[in-house]
Design a protein around this motif. Structure first.
Motif, mmCIF file in Angstrom:
data_model
loop_
_atom_site.group_PDB
_atom_site.id
_atom_site.type_symbol
_atom_site.label_atom_id
_atom_site.label_comp_id
_atom_site.label_asym_id
_atom_site.label_seq_id
_atom_site.Cartn_x
_atom_site.Cartn_y
_atom_site.Cartn_z
ATOM 1 N N UNK A 14 98.534 -59.694 117.487
ATOM 2 C CA UNK A 14 97.675 -58.508 117.456
ATOM 3 C C UNK A 14 96.208 -58.833 117.176
ATOM 4 N N UNK A 15 95.938 -59.974 116.526
ATOM 5 C CA UNK A 15 94.551 -60.316 116.230
ATOM 6 C C UNK A 15 93.832 -60.918 117.428
ATOM 7 N N UNK A 16 94.567 -61.257 118.471
ATOM 8 C CA UNK A 16 93.956 -61.847 119.651
ATOM 9 C C UNK A 16 93.423 -60.752 120.575
ATOM 10 N N UNK A 17 92.395 -61.083 121.317
ATOM 11 C CA UNK A 17 91.819 -60.166 122.299
ATOM 12 C C UNK A 17 92.193 -60.654 123.686
ATOM 13 N N UNK A 18 92.708 -59.743 124.510
ATOM 14 C CA UNK A 18 93.089 -60.076 125.878
ATOM 15 C C UNK A 18 92.107 -59.413 126.837
ATOM 16 N N UNK A 19 91.508 -60.218 127.696
ATOM 17 C CA UNK A 19 90.595 -59.728 128.729
ATOM 18 C C UNK A 19 91.231 -60.003 130.084
ATOM 19 N N UNK A 20 91.403 -58.958 130.870
ATOM 20 C CA UNK A 20 91.970 -59.124 132.204
ATOM 21 C C UNK A 20 90.882 -58.955 133.253
ATOM 22 N N UNK A 21 90.801 -59.903 134.184
ATOM 23 C CA UNK A 21 89.846 -59.775 135.293
ATOM 24 C C UNK A 21 90.587 -59.651 136.621
ATOM 25 N N UNK A 22 91.852 -59.256 136.548
ATOM 26 C CA UNK A 22 92.659 -59.086 137.763
ATOM 27 C C UNK A 22 92.360 -57.736 138.400
ATOM 28 N N UNK A 23 91.958 -57.745 139.644
ATOM 29 C CA UNK A 23 91.608 -56.510 140.343
ATOM 30 C C UNK A 23 92.823 -55.590 140.461
ATOM 31 N N UNK A 24 92.601 -54.311 140.153
ATOM 32 C CA UNK A 24 93.611 -53.301 140.416
ATOM 33 C C UNK A 24 94.712 -53.165 139.385
ATOM 34 N N UNK A 25 94.756 -54.029 138.382
ATOM 35 C CA UNK A 25 95.815 -53.945 137.374
ATOM 36 C C UNK A 25 95.330 -53.076 136.212
ATOM 37 N N UNK A 26 95.910 -51.883 136.018
ATOM 38 C CA UNK A 26 95.416 -50.957 134.991
ATOM 39 C C UNK A 26 95.767 -51.402 133.579
ATOM 40 N N UNK A 27 94.992 -50.937 132.639
ATOM 41 C CA UNK A 27 95.207 -51.277 131.232
ATOM 42 C C UNK A 27 96.576 -50.806 130.764
ATOM 43 N N UNK A 28 96.989 -49.620 131.197
ATOM 44 C CA UNK A 28 98.284 -49.081 130.746
ATOM 45 C C UNK A 28 99.429 -50.021 131.124
ATOM 46 N N UNK A 29 99.323 -50.667 132.280
ATOM 47 C CA UNK A 29 100.354 -51.626 132.709
ATOM 48 C C UNK A 29 100.389 -52.816 131.760
ATOM 49 N N UNK A 30 99.205 -53.290 131.371
ATOM 50 C CA UNK A 30 99.123 -54.446 130.491
ATOM 51 C C UNK A 30 99.625 -54.107 129.086
ATOM 52 N N UNK A 31 99.213 -52.953 128.569
ATOM 53 C CA UNK A 31 99.537 -52.608 127.186
ATOM 54 C C UNK A 31 101.041 -52.524 126.935
ATOM 55 N N UNK A 32 101.756 -51.963 127.881
ATOM 56 C CA UNK A 32 103.199 -51.786 127.642
ATOM 57 C C UNK A 32 103.963 -53.098 127.744
ATOM 58 N N UNK A 33 103.346 -54.126 128.289
ATOM 59 C CA UNK A 33 104.020 -55.416 128.430
ATOM 60 C C UNK A 33 104.036 -56.211 127.129
ATOM 61 N N UNK A 34 103.126 -55.875 126.211
ATOM 62 C CA UNK A 34 103.051 -56.621 124.951
ATOM 63 C C UNK A 34 103.866 -55.920 123.881
ATOM 64 N N UNK A 35 104.778 -56.622 123.223
ATOM 65 C CA UNK A 35 105.599 -55.994 122.180
ATOM 66 C C UNK A 35 104.794 -55.642 120.935
ATOM 67 N N UNK A 36 103.646 -56.290 120.736
ATOM 68 C CA UNK A 36 102.780 -55.982 119.607
ATOM 69 C C UNK A 36 101.555 -55.199 120.102
ATOM 70 N N UNK A 37 100.901 -54.437 119.228
ATOM 71 C CA UNK A 37 99.686 -53.720 119.635
ATOM 72 C C UNK A 37 98.524 -54.686 119.827
ATOM 73 N N UNK A 38 98.206 -54.993 121.050
ATOM 74 C CA UNK A 38 97.194 -55.995 121.386
ATOM 75 C C UNK A 38 95.967 -55.301 121.982
ATOM 76 N N UNK A 39 94.765 -55.609 121.492
ATOM 77 C CA UNK A 39 93.559 -55.051 122.103
ATOM 78 C C UNK A 39 93.326 -55.661 123.490
ATOM 79 N N UNK A 40 93.109 -54.789 124.461
ATOM 80 C CA UNK A 40 92.943 -55.230 125.848
ATOM 81 C C UNK A 40 91.672 -54.627 126.422
#
Length: 269
Positions: A88-114
């Motif tokens: 949870x203390x790590x920051x995830x930055x996505x630069x993949x075109x077209x991939x929404x934040x909601x898709x990324x957030x649900x993939x992590x079992x912990x609350x991760x800042x994206x």
């Protein structure tokens, strides 16, 4: 942020690495990259002196901020591999075109800042144009960090996520539009009798100079265009053809098509 890890060492990752090092925002030993291609890692290590890893989980374990720089079609497989190891203390930055934040957030079992960023390849010459959109778990500190990160190599603009497909279509794909314009100008110059080298030099400098004028002027692009277009002159003659062929409408349609495609990538995620 003291350690930055890239998962994916393709063209965009290299552009960002080059820009960050040129801006002296991070030292090479604070940047680590993973990729499935050993030759690619060797090339990045040799050219930029950054650290490398074959295992994506090494990037997760050893870096505080992670940049997911894989193709959109590879994102699911990547998240299946790393999600349970991201803290949870790590920051995830996505630069993949077209991939929404909601898709990324649900993939992590912990609350991760994206935070989702749409940069373009001009990052490699420290002239990136980037749209930045923060997820619900990202704090103001996270947002400021990412904006500063990308402002150091160009210009970052915060937008709502529903505008990211438009950002992708305009500035993400934008360098290719300009490259195509220069290609066309070079061919046009050659058709009028200029050598290839002369036509290329003039076309590149013309586009560069025009962009620099725009960046340093408070005037609207249309006003600057009018100043170049004297009544009865050469530029007016050119614009009669451009307007007749509907080039502005064609460009608008092209950007729209790119935005639609970005939305399709999001829907398929």
């Amino acid at each position: 942020m003291t350690r930055l890890g890239f998962i994916g060492g393709g063209n965009m990752a290299e552009a960002l690495i080059s820009g960050l090092l040129r801006a002296k925002l991070l030292a090479p030993d604070k940047i680590q990259v993973s990729d499935v291609r050993e030759d690619r890692l060797e090339a990045l290590s040799s050219k930029y002196k950054v650290k490398t890893a074959r295992d994506n989980l090494d990037i997760v374990r050893e870096n505080e901020t992670l940049i997911l720089a894989v193709k959109p079609q590879q994102m699911k497989e990547l998240l299946d591999e790393i999600a349970s190891s991201v803290e949870s203390h790590q920051l995830v930055i996505s630069i993949a075109a077209g991939i929404p934040i909601r898709y990324l957030e649900v993939k992590f079992p912990r609350p991760v800042p994206i935070i989702r960023v749409m940069p373009n390849t001009a990052a490699g010459v420290s002239e990136v144009a980037a749209g930045v959109s923060a997820g619900s778990r990202a704090s103001a500190v996270h947002r400021d960090l990412v904006v500063r990160l990308f402002n150091a190599i160009g210009e970052a603009v915060e937008v709502s996520e529903d505008q990211m497909d438009a950002v992708t279509a305009l500035s993400g794909s934008g360098p290719a539009y300009v490259f195509h314009l220069v290609e066309a100008l070079v061919e046009a110059g050659k058709a009028e009798g200029l050598s290839d080298d002369t036509a290329r030099a003039l076309a590149v400098q013309t586009v560069y100079g025009a962009a620099k004028m725009l960046s340093q002027s408070i005037e609207d692009p249309g006003e600057l265009r009018k100043k170049v277009t004297s009544p009865g002159g050469t530029t007016e003659a050119a614009f009669k053809i451009l307007d007749e062929k509907g080039w502005a409408a064609i460009l608008k349609e092209a950007v729209h098509a790119a935005r639609v495609r970005a939305g399709e990538l999001a829907d398929s995620a």
